[in-house]
Enzyme design. Structure first.
Site, short mmCIF file in Angstrom:
data_model
loop_
_atom_site.label_atom_id
_atom_site.label_comp_id
_atom_site.label_asym_id
_atom_site.label_seq_id
_atom_site.Cartn_x
_atom_site.Cartn_y
_atom_site.Cartn_z
N ASP A 67 -10.57 -6.37 0.44
CA ASP A 67 -9.81 -6.47 -0.94
C ASP A 67 -9.67 -7.43 -1.47
O ASP A 67 -10.11 -8.71 -1.30
CB ASP A 67 -7.88 -6.31 -0.07
CG ASP A 67 -7.97 -6.19 1.05
OD1 ASP A 67 -8.47 -7.65 1.37
OD2 ASP A 67 -6.88 -5.97 1.74
N ASN A 136 3.53 -2.65 8.05
CA ASN A 136 3.59 -0.49 8.09
C ASN A 136 2.30 -0.26 8.34
O ASN A 136 2.38 1.38 7.86
CB ASN A 136 3.74 -0.91 6.44
CG ASN A 136 2.65 -1.05 5.59
OD1 ASN A 136 1.55 -1.30 5.99
ND2 ASN A 136 2.84 -1.00 3.90
N HIS A 138 -1.02 -0.40 7.43
CA HIS A 138 -1.61 -0.43 6.32
C HIS A 138 -2.99 -1.16 7.27
O HIS A 138 -3.67 -2.35 7.87
CB HIS A 138 -1.81 -1.21 4.97
CG HIS A 138 -1.55 -2.61 4.89
ND1 HIS A 138 -0.59 -3.03 3.92
CD2 HIS A 138 -1.81 -3.82 5.23
CE1 HIS A 138 -0.78 -4.40 4.15
NE2 HIS A 138 -1.77 -4.62 4.94
N GLU A 143 -2.06 1.25 1.46
CA GLU A 143 -1.14 1.17 1.73
C GLU A 143 0.14 2.77 2.20
O GLU A 143 -0.82 4.12 2.04
CB GLU A 143 -0.42 1.26 0.61
CG GLU A 143 -0.30 -0.24 0.52
CD GLU A 143 0.36 -1.45 0.88
OE1 GLU A 143 0.62 -0.95 2.68
OE2 GLU A 143 0.81 -2.17 0.98
C1 F6R Z 1 -6.60 -8.49 4.32
C2 F6R Z 1 -6.31 -7.48 3.99
C3 F6R Z 1 -4.83 -7.00 5.00
C4 F6R Z 1 -4.36 -7.55 6.62
C5 F6R Z 1 -2.90 -6.96 6.93
C6 F6R Z 1 -2.90 -8.09 7.36
O1 F6R Z 1 -7.81 -8.55 3.89
O2 F6R Z 1 -6.91 -5.92 4.24
O3 F6R Z 1 -5.41 -5.56 5.36
O4 F6R Z 1 -5.69 -7.36 7.64
O5 F6R Z 1 -2.09 -7.48 5.25
O6 F6R Z 1 -2.23 -9.77 7.06
P1 F6R Z 1 -2.00 -10.73 8.51
O7 F6R Z 1 -3.45 -11.03 8.89
O8 F6R Z 1 -1.43 -11.81 7.46
O9 F6R Z 1 -0.61 -10.34 9.46
#
Ligand code: F6R
Length: 241
Positions: A67, A136, A138, A143
Site C-alpha cells: 500500500d 482493528n 485490517h 479496513e
Molecule cells: C502496512 C500495512 C498495515 C500495517 C498495520 C500494522 O503496509 O499494510 O496493514 O501492517 O497497520 O501497522 P504497525 O506494524 O505499525 O502496527
C-alpha cells in the site's frame, strides 16, 4: 493457520526473517510481498544483517508492496516509498527497478489500481507475503466494512487507523485520510503468508482472526481460508488467542 509463539519482538523478527531468507536462497528470483509499519522493521534489519554477513542475495528478487498513502509523493518522509528505501532497499542489493509500490500521486486511480492487480497476476503471485495487522484487524489497508474488497482500491482510512498511525506524523491532522491498497485477492494469491504481530494492542485482533468467524468487520479473518499462513506473534499479541 499456524501460530508461532515468539518470546518477544526480536525473536519474532528473527524467526520471520529466517523463513524469508530460506525462500530467497532456495529461489533467488522470488517475488516478495512486503509491508510497512513498525512491526516488520526488525525483520528487515535481520534480513539486512543476513545480506551483509551471510551474503543473502536479493539481486534477482522482485518485491511488491501492499500500500501507499494517497497524496504523498515518494520523497515524503512518511510515504511508504520512503519507508522501504530507508528501512530495507537502501541496505540490500535489490534492483530498485524490481520493486513496486502503488503510486500515491496518481491522477487516474482506477487505472493505477487495475495495473497493480495485473502486475501481481503477471508475476504469478507472491512467493511470500509479509503482513502486519491493524488494531482493528485490517491487513494492508483493507479496513473493516460490509464486504471484503478483492481488488486494489482507494480506501478511506478507518478512524482507528488514523489514530494509530498519527505516531509517525507531527499531528493526527497530518495523517492522510486515504490510501491505495492491494485487495484481498492478490494477498490471498501468495503461496505463503507470514503475518507478524507484536504488543498488547494487537491481542484482540489476533484472537478474532484466529478464533472468530470469517467476517469483513475483521478483514484478517479471511486468512483462515488460505492454506498456508504462519502467524509470528509475541506473548502480548497472543494473550487472548
Ligand atoms: C502496512 C500495512 C498495515 C500495517 C498495520 C500494522 O503496509 O499494510 O496493514 O501492517 O497497520 O501497522 P504497525 O506494524 O505499525 O502496527
Amino acid at each position: 493457520m499456524q501460530l508461532i509463539s515468539c518470546t518477544d519482538y526480536a525473536d519474532m523478527s528473527r524467526k520471520a526473517a529466517r523463513v524469508i531468507a530460506a525462500q530467497v536462497r532456495l529461489k533467488p528470483q522470488s517475488v516478495l510481498g512486503l509491508a510497512t509499519g513498525s512491526t516488520p522493521v526488525g525483520t528487515y534489519k535481520e534480513l539486512i544483517r543476513l545480506h551483509r554477513e551471510q551474503e543473502l542475495d536479493f539481486s534477482r528478487v522482485t518485491s511488491v508492496n501492499l500500500d501507499e498513502y494517497y497524496g504523498l509523493s515518494p520523497e515524503h518522509g512518511q510515504s511508504y516509498h520512503h519507508f522501504m528505501r530507508v528501512n530495507f532497499f537502501n541496505h540490500i542489493n535489490i534492483s530498485l527497478g524490481n520493486t513496486h509500490i502503488p503510486d500515491g500521486l496518481t491522477k487516474d486511480v482506477a487505472k493505477t489500481c487495475a495495473e497493480y492487480d495485473q502486475l501481481v497476476t503477471s508475476l504469478g503471485g507472491m512467493d511470500i507475503q509479509l503482513l502486519g495487522i491493524g488494531n482493528n484487524g485490517h491487513i494492508a489497508f483493507n479496513e473493516p466494512g460490509a464486504f471484503f474488497y478483492a481488488q486494489t482500491h482507494l480506501v478511506d482510512l478507518d478512524e482507528k487507523t488514523i489514530k494509530a498511525n498519527a505516531r509517525f506524523f507531527e499531528s493526527e491532522a497530518e495523517v492522510p485520510r486515504q490510501a491505495i491498497t492491494m485487495g484481498l485477492r492478490s494477498i490471498l494469491s501468495a503461496k505463503l503468508i507470514l503475518l507478524l504481530a507484536s504488543g498488547a494492542s494487537k491481542a484482540a485482533a489476533i484472537a478474532k482472526m484466529v478464533k472468530g468467524p470469517v467476517d469483513p468487520q475483521l478483514p484478517a479473518s479471511i486468512l483462515q481460508l488460505h492454506p498456508n499462513v504462519m502467524v509470528f506473534a509475541d506473548q502480548e499479541a497472543l494473550a487472548l488467542a
